[in-house]
Design a protein around this motif. Structure first.
Motif, mmCIF file in Angstrom:
data_model
loop_
_atom_site.group_PDB
_atom_site.id
_atom_site.type_symbol
_atom_site.label_atom_id
_atom_site.label_comp_id
_atom_site.label_asym_id
_atom_site.label_seq_id
_atom_site.Cartn_x
_atom_site.Cartn_y
_atom_site.Cartn_z
ATOM 1 N N VAL A 142 0.834 -1.211 0.000
ATOM 2 C CA VAL A 142 0.000 0.000 0.000
ATOM 3 C C VAL A 142 0.862 1.252 0.000
ATOM 4 O O VAL A 142 0.570 2.236 -0.689
ATOM 5 C CB VAL A 142 -0.953 -0.001 1.213
ATOM 6 N N ASP A 143 1.961 1.230 0.741
ATOM 7 C CA ASP A 143 2.867 2.382 0.766
ATOM 8 C C ASP A 143 3.484 2.620 -0.610
ATOM 9 O O ASP A 143 3.586 3.766 -1.070
ATOM 10 C CB ASP A 143 3.975 2.144 1.803
ATOM 11 N N ASN A 144 3.886 1.544 -1.290
ATOM 12 C CA ASN A 144 4.406 1.676 -2.662
ATOM 13 C C ASN A 144 3.371 2.327 -3.569
ATOM 14 O O ASN A 144 3.698 3.163 -4.418
ATOM 15 C CB ASN A 144 4.777 0.301 -3.225
ATOM 16 N N ARG A 145 2.133 1.937 -3.403
ATOM 17 C CA ARG A 145 1.042 2.483 -4.224
ATOM 18 C C ARG A 145 0.884 3.985 -3.982
ATOM 19 O O ARG A 145 0.806 4.780 -4.923
ATOM 20 C CB ARG A 145 -0.266 1.751 -3.895
ATOM 21 N N ASN A 146 0.855 4.366 -2.729
ATOM 22 C CA ASN A 146 0.658 5.779 -2.414
ATOM 23 C C ASN A 146 1.810 6.636 -2.934
ATOM 24 O O ASN A 146 1.598 7.746 -3.450
ATOM 25 C CB ASN A 146 0.502 5.957 -0.901
ATOM 26 N N ARG A 147 3.035 6.144 -2.822
ATOM 27 C CA ARG A 147 4.189 6.898 -3.317
ATOM 28 C C ARG A 147 4.169 6.993 -4.834
ATOM 29 O O ARG A 147 4.466 8.053 -5.408
ATOM 30 C CB ARG A 147 5.494 6.255 -2.839
ATOM 31 N N PHE A 148 3.792 5.898 -5.516
ATOM 32 C CA PHE A 148 3.723 5.912 -6.979
ATOM 33 C C PHE A 148 2.645 6.880 -7.468
ATOM 34 O O PHE A 148 2.876 7.652 -8.411
ATOM 35 C CB PHE A 148 3.443 4.498 -7.503
ATOM 36 N N LEU A 149 1.487 6.841 -6.838
ATOM 37 C CA LEU A 149 0.402 7.729 -7.265
ATOM 38 C C LEU A 149 0.765 9.193 -7.046
ATOM 39 O O LEU A 149 0.433 10.058 -7.867
ATOM 40 C CB LEU A 149 -0.885 7.380 -6.510
ATOM 41 N N THR A 150 1.453 9.465 -5.938
ATOM 42 C CA THR A 150 1.900 10.845 -5.683
ATOM 43 C C THR A 150 2.911 11.290 -6.730
ATOM 44 O O THR A 150 2.824 12.400 -7.279
ATOM 45 C CB THR A 150 2.519 10.953 -4.275
#
Length: 269
Positions: free
Chosen positions: A50-58
């Motif tokens: 989930v953290d990877n997802r949030n960083r990628f989307l940002t």
């Protein structure tokens, strides 16, 4: 009250976190309020997903439906009564925090027997157990004879689920809907694959679980993790034409979510 989904078994490498992230993201994409917890306090694979997802989307300035994730809150040890387990209180506090704001809480358990995992199983309305298509993994559910034909008796994980069911019954809660996934399947029709299918079907009737389709073994799942993406996000990041493998994998996810038969969920992806 939130419907609690627990993804667990006591063996690593069965794809629990991949299943967790794809089911949670599918629910988020269908408009459901979904929160997640990761009880593997050391590796935190789902938490990192989930953290990877949030960083990628940002980084890419994208907005995609994303399940909420929180770490287990810390508990002041001095507030505990003699004999109380701090892990019980940490999990209870997390669930209490989320259950009033989420329709679903998905809990990803570690691939080992822990106190947290044991308590989580007793909270499960739906229990998902991914299982590699191997008698090595099957041994987690039941012991079998040498030719793989006769079931000798339940194994450690099945006994733990049985205990969780008893605790829920004593508390007046509804029974756990236990779903076993034959996960990371190979494409070839092999003798071992046929034996596994028969053994799982036989065991499901004996100890009370449903069998659902999981995911075939695909490279795409390893490629998605660093960006926190799932099969459902590919077109949103610019993949115009899905290859045959990706289309088949999306159908596997669709079949899985449909088979889970979660309350209020109509598969729309």
């Amino acid at each position: 009250m939130a419907h609690i989904i627990v993804v667990g078994n006591e063996k690593g490498g069965a794809g629990k976190s991949t299943v967790s992230m794809h089911v949670a993201t599918a629910l988020a994409r269908m408009g459901h309020r979904i929160a997640t917890l990761d009880l593997d306090l050391r590796q935190k694979t789902l938490g990192r997903y989930v953290d990877n997802r949030n960083r990628f989307l940002t980084k890419e300035e994208l907005e995609l439906p994303t399940p909420r994730y929180i770490d287990l809150p810390e508990i002041d040890a001095s507030s505990l009564k003699p004999g109380e387990n701090p892990y019980d209180h940490r999990l209870s506090a997390a669930v209490s925090q989320l259950e009033t704001e989420a329709e679903f809480i998905l809990i990803d358990c570690p691939g080992s027997h822990t106190r947290l995992s044991q308590v989580a199983h007793s909270l499960a309305d739906t229990l998902i157990t991914p299982l590699n298509d191997s008698f090595v993994d099957f041994d987690l559910l039941a012991h079998i004879d040498n030719d793989g034909q006769r079931i000798l008796g339940p194994s450690v994980y099945s006994e733990m689920v049985w205990n969780a069911r008893q605790l829920r019954a004593q508390a007046g809660l509804k029974p756990i809907d236990w779903v076993v996934l034959r996960n990371r399947l190979g494409a070839q029709q092999m003798v071992n694959k046929a034996k596994m299918e028969k053994a799982i079907a036989k065991l499901s009737k004996r100890i009370g679980f449903r069998v659902a389709p999981g995911f075939n073994e695909r490279v795409i799942f390893r490629e998605l993790f660093p960006r926190g993406l799932t099969l459902l996000d590919l077109k949103d990041i610019g993949v115009q034409q899905l290859n045959i493998s990706n289309v088949a994998a999306r159908q596997e996810l669709r079949d899985l979510v449909r088979e889970l038969n979660l309350p209020g969920v109509s598969v729309t992806f």
